[in-house]
Design an enzyme around this catalytic site. Structure first.
Site, PDB file in Angstrom:
ATOM      1  N   ARG A  15      77.135 -19.828  59.180  1.00 22.46           N
ATOM      2  CA  ARG A  15      76.968 -18.410  57.586  1.00 22.46           C
ATOM      3  C   ARG A  15      78.753 -18.245  58.228  1.00 22.46           C
ATOM      4  O   ARG A  15      79.052 -18.216  57.361  1.00 22.46           O
ATOM      5  CB  ARG A  15      75.996 -16.903  57.813  1.00 22.46           C
ATOM      6  CG  ARG A  15      76.417 -15.978  56.315  1.00 22.46           C
ATOM      7  CD  ARG A  15      78.026 -15.261  56.954  1.00 22.46           C
ATOM      8  NE  ARG A  15      77.507 -14.651  57.850  1.00 22.46           N
ATOM      9  CZ  ARG A  15      78.089 -13.726  58.856  1.00 22.46           C
ATOM     10  NH1 ARG A  15      79.382 -13.177  58.449  1.00 22.46           N
ATOM     11  NH2 ARG A  15      77.818 -12.927  59.642  1.00 22.46           N
ATOM     12  N   GLU A  16      78.516 -17.270  59.289  1.00 19.90           N
ATOM     13  CA  GLU A  16      79.954 -17.088  59.176  1.00 19.90           C
ATOM     14  C   GLU A  16      80.746 -18.480  59.866  1.00 19.90           C
ATOM     15  O   GLU A  16      82.171 -18.044  59.453  1.00 19.90           O
ATOM     16  CB  GLU A  16      79.711 -15.846  61.088  1.00 19.90           C
ATOM     17  CG  GLU A  16      80.729 -16.080  61.687  1.00 19.90           C
ATOM     18  CD  GLU A  16      82.149 -14.389  60.678  1.00 19.90           C
ATOM     19  OE1 GLU A  16      81.327 -13.691  61.035  1.00 19.90           O
ATOM     20  OE2 GLU A  16      83.064 -15.066  61.199  1.00 19.90           O
ATOM     21  N   ARG A 135      67.686  -6.227  57.963  1.00 19.92           N
ATOM     22  CA  ARG A 135      68.492  -5.819  58.697  1.00 19.92           C
ATOM     23  C   ARG A 135      69.828  -4.950  58.079  1.00 19.92           C
ATOM     24  O   ARG A 135      70.636  -5.453  57.226  1.00 19.92           O
ATOM     25  CB  ARG A 135      69.381  -6.963  59.964  1.00 19.92           C
ATOM     26  CG  ARG A 135      70.319  -6.442  60.882  1.00 19.92           C
ATOM     27  CD  ARG A 135      71.641  -7.401  60.552  1.00 19.92           C
ATOM     28  NE  ARG A 135      72.289  -7.134  59.887  1.00 19.92           N
ATOM     29  CZ  ARG A 135      73.368  -7.869  60.027  1.00 19.92           C
ATOM     30  NH1 ARG A 135      73.541  -8.704  61.281  1.00 19.92           N
ATOM     31  NH2 ARG A 135      73.840  -8.036  59.256  1.00 19.92           N
ATOM     32  N   SER A 137      73.361  -3.398  58.671  1.00 21.01           N
ATOM     33  CA  SER A 137      74.707  -3.928  59.028  1.00 21.01           C
ATOM     34  C   SER A 137      75.354  -2.956  58.908  1.00 21.01           C
ATOM     35  O   SER A 137      76.269  -2.821  57.752  1.00 21.01           O
ATOM     36  CB  SER A 137      75.163  -5.555  59.568  1.00 21.01           C
ATOM     37  OG  SER A 137      76.170  -5.452  60.422  1.00 21.01           O
ATOM     38  N   HIS A 196      76.997  -8.211  66.722  1.00 19.19           N
ATOM     39  CA  HIS A 196      78.306  -9.248  65.787  1.00 19.19           C
ATOM     40  C   HIS A 196      79.491  -9.576  66.530  1.00 19.19           C
ATOM     41  O   HIS A 196      80.288  -8.248  66.014  1.00 19.19           O
ATOM     42  CB  HIS A 196      77.924  -9.665  64.448  1.00 19.19           C
ATOM     43  CG  HIS A 196      78.849 -10.102  63.326  1.00 19.19           C
ATOM     44  ND1 HIS A 196      78.322 -11.441  63.778  1.00 19.19           N
ATOM     45  CD2 HIS A 196      79.830 -10.090  63.456  1.00 19.19           C
ATOM     46  CE1 HIS A 196      79.550 -12.149  62.870  1.00 19.19           C
ATOM     47  NE2 HIS A 196      80.106 -11.467  63.156  1.00 19.19           N
ATOM     48  N   HIS A 292      88.067 -27.396  97.259  1.00 21.46           N
ATOM     49  CA  HIS A 292      87.365 -27.286  96.640  1.00 21.46           C
ATOM     50  C   HIS A 292      86.388 -28.388  97.084  1.00 21.46           C
ATOM     51  O   HIS A 292      85.006 -29.014  96.821  1.00 21.46           O
ATOM     52  CB  HIS A 292      88.047 -27.279  95.357  1.00 21.46           C
ATOM     53  CG  HIS A 292      88.381 -26.063  95.362  1.00 21.46           C
ATOM     54  ND1 HIS A 292      87.913 -24.883  93.700  1.00 21.46           N
ATOM     55  CD2 HIS A 292      89.283 -25.379  95.542  1.00 21.46           C
ATOM     56  CE1 HIS A 292      88.970 -23.695  93.968  1.00 21.46           C
ATOM     57  NE2 HIS A 292      90.141 -24.131  94.901  1.00 21.46           N
TER      58      HIS A 292
HETATM   59  C1  HCA Z   1      82.834 -10.694  57.885  1.00 24.38           C
HETATM   60  C2  HCA Z   1      81.520  -9.980  57.745  1.00 24.38           C
HETATM   61  C3  HCA Z   1      80.580 -10.266  59.114  1.00 24.38           C
HETATM   62  C4  HCA Z   1      79.588  -9.621  59.573  1.00 24.38           C
HETATM   63  C5  HCA Z   1      78.786  -9.425  60.782  1.00 24.38           C
HETATM   64  C6  HCA Z   1      77.863  -8.886  60.002  1.00 24.38           C
HETATM   65  C7  HCA Z   1      81.614  -9.537  60.182  1.00 24.38           C
HETATM   66  O1  HCA Z   1      83.997 -10.348  58.239  1.00 24.38           O
HETATM   67  O2  HCA Z   1      82.875 -11.985  56.924  1.00 24.38           O
HETATM   68  O3  HCA Z   1      76.713  -8.499  59.277  1.00 24.38           O
HETATM   69  O4  HCA Z   1      77.302  -8.454  61.144  1.00 24.38           O
HETATM   70  O5  HCA Z   1      82.048  -9.923  60.722  1.00 24.38           O
HETATM   71  O6  HCA Z   1      81.423  -8.137  59.854  1.00 24.38           O
HETATM   72  O7  HCA Z   1      81.035 -11.268  59.897  1.00 24.38           O
HETATM   73 CU    CU Z   2      81.923 -11.913  61.417  1.00 32.75          CU
END
Ligand code: HCA
Ligand code: CU
Length: 375
Positions: A15-16, A135, A137, A196, A292
């Protein structure tokens, strides 16, 4: 505090990681990655939203039906259409997010915190009977006021969702700030907490670790840290952080698969594993200077907080250079079956250093010089 029992890895390469500049995984690669992550032992695998594209939806369904040990999550907007698609395609959990910081609310949805909570309530009420893990966020949590965060998380907690998430979307948070904010949320909700963190200012691993210390239960990682911009907390780096403290924290994972995972993702996205990468970088277990190498030969723990063997890696002790020491030279001679006295080893080291001042050397140069002592 028994960290080991209380945290899960949410692996978000699918995903990310797909938001990384050069990532474009085929369906086959997505399946291969999911299987490899499952073999490594991550507890959750997060996939791109089924609303992103028809193929993303089909791949979610395909991966969700593999029967992996890891739970399959999909990352969706807090939106009924996306929630329906997630359920229809077999996701076992949804990771929803909504922008809450002032900076992002303006450009993203223009809604008030109150409206945002109402929308989340509608989506969560729909999801609840479908038995998916939920979840919620707050995007850009660390530029959101604590009062707003607590309002949102308090409302989510009342709906009895599994977790709330804190996202350092822009990589601005400091470790102390993360510790403080996560502690504050920890005291306010009784559900699990996910963290995250982006790495724009180099704190992603430290921040993830502070989140854990402050009571977070779920930590987002991706292979090599790939993600938007320069990415997020890397899986290998986070494992290194934990293993250096106590290897029991990571013993449930198949650590020898890490090198394979890093190489596979590097190949898929067309980058090299950085030379200085945690655990799998070319120099992660290289020792060079005389002091070392002497110590490492006597006891590797002198200069290694991670045991390369548990990751299927080996250390290298470089001796063909001007910083070399006579202990390492004597050790190399022993490997070649040549027994040197201390004075011989010292003399050989001195000759090597002089030679190294003239040109760069390799191991053959060292061995040639050592063989002279057999004549
Ligand atoms: C993004 C969203 C996310 C979502 C993180 C999460 C972020 O930038 O695309 O759902 O916890 O960094 O906020 O990746
Ligand atoms: Cu992110």
């Amino acid at each position: 505090m028994d960290l080991s029992e209380r945290f899960c890895l949410v692996e978000t390469t699918l995903r990310e990681g797909e938001q990384f500049a050069t990532a474009h995984f085929t369906s086959e690669q997505r399946l291969t990655i999911a299987r490899a992550l499952d073999a490594f032992g991550v507890e959750y695998i997060e996939l791109t939203s089924p609303a992103a594209s028809p193929q993303s939806a089909r791949d979610l369904a395909a991966i969700a039906s593999l029967g992996l040990r890891a739970r399959i999550l999909t990352h969706i907007r807090c939106h009924m259409d996306d929630a329906r698609l997630a359920v229809e395609h077999g996701a076992q959990g949804v990771n929803m997010l909504f922008a809450t910081s002032e900076q992002l609310r303006h450009v993203s949805h223009g809604r008030s915190i109150e409206q945002l909570i109402e929308q989340a309530q509608t989506v969560i009420r729909y999801l609840k009977p479908h038995q998916v893990e939920i979840r919620f966020s707050c995007e850009d949590s660390f530029r959101t006021s604590t009062a707003d965060l607590l309002r949102v998380y308090g409302a989510m907690n009342e709906l009895q969702i599994e977790r709330v998430g804190l996202a350092d979307t822009v990589g601005i948070a400091t470790p102390r700030q993360v510790y403080d904010v996560v502690s504050t949320v920890r005291a306010a909700v009784d559900c699990d907490i996910e963290f995250h963190g982006h790495n724009d200012s180099g704190c992603a691993i430290a921040n993830a670790f502070c989140a854990l210390e402050a009571g977070a239960t779920h930590i987002d990682v991706s292979v090599l840290g790939i993600g938007e911009r320069n990415g997020i907390t890397p899986l290998g780096g986070f494992i290194a952080r934990l293993a250096s403290l106590d290897k029991r924290l990571v013993q449930r994972y198949n650590l020898t698969l890490l090198a394979h995972l890093d190489q596979m993702i590097a190949d898929f996205v067309g980058v090299e594993i950085p030379f200085n990468n945690y655990i799998t970088g070319a120099t992660a277990f290289s020792h060079k200077a005389g002091m070392h190498t002497k110590a490492v030969i006597a006891d590797p723990r002198s200069y290694e907080v991670l045991d390369p063997a548990i990751f299927g890696r080996t250390r290298t002790v470089a001796i063909a250079h001007r910083l070399t020491g006579w202990h390492a030279i004597a050790e190399r001679a022993r490997d070649l079956g040549i027994m040197l006295s201390e004075s011989q080893a010292r003399a050989a080291a001195a000759r090597l250093k002089a030679l190294a001042d003239e040109r760069s050397l390799d191991l053959n140069d060292v061995d040639e010089l050592l063989y002279e002592y057999t004549e």
